[in-house]
Scaffold this active site. Structure first.
Site, short mmCIF file in Angstrom:
data_model
loop_
_atom_site.label_atom_id
_atom_site.label_comp_id
_atom_site.label_asym_id
_atom_site.label_seq_id
_atom_site.Cartn_x
_atom_site.Cartn_y
_atom_site.Cartn_z
N LYS A 179 -13.69 -18.28 18.54
CA LYS A 179 -13.52 -17.34 17.41
C LYS A 179 -14.31 -16.09 17.79
CE LYS A 179 -14.78 -15.57 14.00
NZ LYS A 179 -14.89 -14.09 13.93
N GLU A 254 -28.01 -18.43 19.69
CA GLU A 254 -28.56 -17.24 20.35
C GLU A 254 -28.56 -16.14 19.30
OE1 GLU A 254 -29.77 -17.14 23.31
OE2 GLU A 254 -28.97 -18.95 24.23
N CYS A 288 -29.29 -7.49 22.21
CA CYS A 288 -30.19 -8.47 21.59
C CYS A 288 -31.58 -8.42 22.22
CB CYS A 288 -29.60 -9.86 21.68
SG CYS A 288 -29.20 -10.36 23.35
P1 NAD Z 1 -22.68 -11.75 13.29
O1 NAD Z 1 -23.60 -12.88 13.05
O2 NAD Z 1 -22.33 -10.86 12.17
O3 NAD Z 1 -21.28 -12.28 13.86
C1 NAD Z 1 -21.18 -13.03 15.04
C2 NAD Z 1 -19.95 -13.91 14.96
O4 NAD Z 1 -20.12 -14.85 13.91
C3 NAD Z 1 -18.65 -13.16 14.64
O5 NAD Z 1 -17.60 -13.73 15.39
C4 NAD Z 1 -18.47 -13.45 13.16
O6 NAD Z 1 -17.13 -13.39 12.74
C5 NAD Z 1 -18.98 -14.87 13.07
N1 NAD Z 1 -19.43 -15.28 11.73
C6 NAD Z 1 -19.92 -14.51 10.74
N2 NAD Z 1 -20.20 -15.28 9.65
C7 NAD Z 1 -19.87 -16.55 9.99
C8 NAD Z 1 -19.93 -17.79 9.29
N3 NAD Z 1 -20.39 -17.87 8.03
N4 NAD Z 1 -19.52 -18.91 9.93
C9 NAD Z 1 -19.07 -18.85 11.20
N5 NAD Z 1 -18.97 -17.70 11.90
C10 NAD Z 1 -19.38 -16.56 11.30
O7 NAD Z 1 -23.30 -10.94 14.51
P2 NAD Z 1 -22.79 -9.55 15.12
O8 NAD Z 1 -23.13 -8.48 14.14
O9 NAD Z 1 -21.40 -9.72 15.59
O10 NAD Z 1 -23.71 -9.43 16.42
C11 NAD Z 1 -24.95 -8.82 16.46
C12 NAD Z 1 -26.07 -9.84 16.42
O11 NAD Z 1 -25.96 -10.72 17.53
C13 NAD Z 1 -27.46 -9.23 16.54
O12 NAD Z 1 -28.32 -9.85 15.63
C14 NAD Z 1 -27.87 -9.57 17.97
O13 NAD Z 1 -29.26 -9.61 18.20
C15 NAD Z 1 -27.23 -10.90 18.14
N6 NAD Z 1 -27.08 -11.22 19.57
C16 NAD Z 1 -27.88 -12.18 20.11
C17 NAD Z 1 -27.79 -12.48 21.47
C18 NAD Z 1 -28.65 -13.54 22.08
O14 NAD Z 1 -28.30 -14.01 23.15
N7 NAD Z 1 -29.73 -13.97 21.45
C19 NAD Z 1 -26.87 -11.80 22.27
C20 NAD Z 1 -26.07 -10.82 21.68
C21 NAD Z 1 -26.18 -10.55 20.32
#
Ligand code: NAD
Length: 495
Positions: A179, A254, A288
């Site tokens: 997804k 992550e 991140c």
């Molecule tokens: P997000 O959490 O909004 O979304 C990530 C994914 O989760 C998307 O595909 C979204 O549709 C899905 N999602 C959202 N709500 C959900 C739910 N209730 N159930 C299941 N899936 C759901 O994150 P984002 O805004 O897309 O990404 C940015 C974030 O990602 C930042 O906080 C960043 O630090 C983090 N990030 C972390 C790493 C790491 O390796 N630690 C790497 C890259 C990004």
């Protein structure tokens, strides 16, 4: 050059299909804020179809029981096809996410390498251990795939991050339902095309586009999905862990970060400066592991701040398609508002805000200029909360003890960077900082064998290297074999 972008469909059981509800959503270009194309909006019914296909492929198809050499031929073929498509992937990714093309080219290449790496890794390392127990038993372990795994990915480095999960998941013999982030669906769609061209057995790899609250949650709650590997925000991660509890899923998290970069008085000034600037302003600051909190020793503060100001004024803010662009637009208007809101908050909290500029002709895009929050204090909200944009807080310190305390005084614990010429201090500080990864006198370069992940609110578990294979995508099974007669207690013999 890319002319017209086709609408994006779901990829289920080896076919591109409309969502069951026939609904679509618009995919917006962050540079123009105009529609790129339409994307099928998957929902619970589509997750059901995708999981059924993946389960059938795992239980009845050839994938799980295929000879490793045969399975790795597919994995290598996927890498070859990604390399053939690398330039298209880089262009589409830039268009979809606003990331500069010079950076998406590297991400596309890394995507291919992720598959090659896991092909090598599985062939060399996916083996169990044997334990001789006196002359009575031999115990051994085998590592087996889990079954259907759900992969949920963010928009900030879409292709690189999704290949990072798909490659080990498939190489270890699982089947996948992906997804991808709704804000950046194009590169996941290319990967589906690649899988079709590679003639992967039907159902082994499936993509359901759609929103987190619907498609994402249905995947997380599905009883036939054995594990969820998630990259995204900390709040989303918490929700996913709760939602996966009823079906007792394995999860890998992550999550967000607010990483410190510490510049001691004896640091290599120019290298520390280069690394600090690259570390926050690459990926448009949507990174991140970004060093969003930079701690500078009091004796250097003035000189370092002046140098940062110079760099910030010179950073090339431009069209993500142009080769020399260093910062492009943020992913969408909502995120733009979040980041600019934090810059306003920084002023209210007492920071001096220093910014580069955005050329007039780019006013349609979601541009935030490179921004410094000067005279910041670690306990300000702008230093404690993840902004996820091109915004660096600069905080002064005097002693090692004080800076370690400040670096750790935060919920997050993903990355950290230490700059000093004192080798003892370098190791001491690296070991004192509560984060999953620390770089010493180095920018954020990473060998794929090394564990990647965070502690505290930045995550649970590690990806990368053999960690992905042994700690997440397989289940160890211990097999105990008696090799001689041994004592077995006898019950029911006394009457
Ligand atoms: P997000 O959490 O909004 O979304 C990530 C994914 O989760 C998307 O595909 C979204 O549709 C899905 N999602 C959202 N709500 C959900 C739910 N209730 N159930 C299941 N899936 C759901 O994150 P984002 O805004 O897309 O990404 C940015 C974030 O990602 C930042 O906080 C960043 O630090 C983090 N990030 C972390 C790493 C790491 O390796 N630690 C790497 C890259 C990004």
């Amino acid at each position: 050059m890319i002319e017209k972008i086709e609408d994006v469909k779901l990829y289920i059981n080896g076919e591109f299909v409309d969502a069951t509800g026939k609904e679509t959503f618009e995919n917006i270009n962050p540079f123009t804020n105009e529609s790129i194309n339409l994307v099928s909006k998957g929902d619970q019914a589509d997750i059901e179809k995708a999981v059924t296909a993946a389960k059938d492929a795992f239980e009845n198809g050839p994938w799980g029981s295929m000879k490793i050499k045969e399975r790795m031929k597919y994995i290598e073929r996927i890498a070859d096809l990604i390399e053939e498509e690398a330039e298209t992937i880089a262009h589409l990714e830039s268009m979809d996410s606003g990331l500069p093309i010079s950076q998406t080219r590297k991400m596309a290449a890394r995507g291919a390498e992720n598959f090659r790496f896991y092909s090598r890794m599985v062939q060399a390392r996916m083996h169990g251990d044997a334990y001789q127990v006196d002359d009575e038993f031999i115990n051994y372990t085998v590592y087996q795939p889990l079954g259907v795994v759900g992969l949920i990915t963010p928009w900030n480095a879409p292709f690189m991050l999704l290949t990072w999960k798909v490659a080990p998941a498939l190489a270890t013999g699982n089947t996948v339902v992906l997804k991808p982030a709704e804000l950046s669906p194009l590169s996941a769609n290319i990967l589906a095309n690649v899988m079709q061209k590679a003639e992967l057995p039907k159902g082994v790899f499936n993509v359901v586009h759609g929103f987190g609250e619907t498609a994402g949650e249905s995947l997380v709650k599905h009883p036939d999905v054995k594990a969820i590997s998630f990259t995204g925000e900390t709040t989303t991660g918490k929700r996913i862990i709760k939602n996966s509890a009823d079906s007792l899923k394995k999860t890998s998290m992550e999550l967000g970060g607010k990483s410190p970069l510490i510049v001691f008085e004896d640091a290599d000034f120019e290298n520390a400066l280069d690394a600090a600037v690259w570390g926050i302003f690459s990926f448009n600051g949507e990174r991140c592991t970004a060093n969003s909190r930079v701690f500078v020793h009091k004796s250097l503060k003035e000189k370092f701040t002046e140098a940062l100001k110079q760099r910030v004024q010179n950073i090339i803010v431009g069209d993500p398609k142009e080769n020399d662009t260093e910062i492009g637009p943020l992913i969408d208007k909502g995120h733009f508002q979040k980041v600019t809101g934090y810059i306003e908050l920084a002023k209210e909290e007492g920071c001096e805000v220093f910014q580069g500029s955005v050329p007039e002709q780019f006013s349609a895009g979601n541009y935030v200029p490179p921004t410094l929050l000067l005279n910041a204090k670690n306990d300000m909200r702008v230093c404690q909360e993840e902004i996820f944009g091109p915004v660096m807080a600069v905080i002064e310190f005097e002693t090692e003890e004080e800076v370690v305390q400040m670096a750790n005084d935060i919920d997050y614990g993903l990355a950290g960077y230490v700059w000093t010429s004192d080798i003892k201090r370098a190791h001491r500080v690296a070991q004192s900082i509560d984060s999953g990864m620390i770089w010493v006198n180095s920018q954020n370069v990473r060998d794929l064998r090394i564990p990647f992940g965070g502690m505290k609110a930045s995550g649970i578990g590690r990806e990368g290297g053999h960690f992905a294979i042994f700690e997440f995508y397989t289940e160890p099974k211990a097999i105990h074999v008696a090799i001689s007669d041994h004592h077995i207690p006898k019950f029911g013999m006394k009457k």
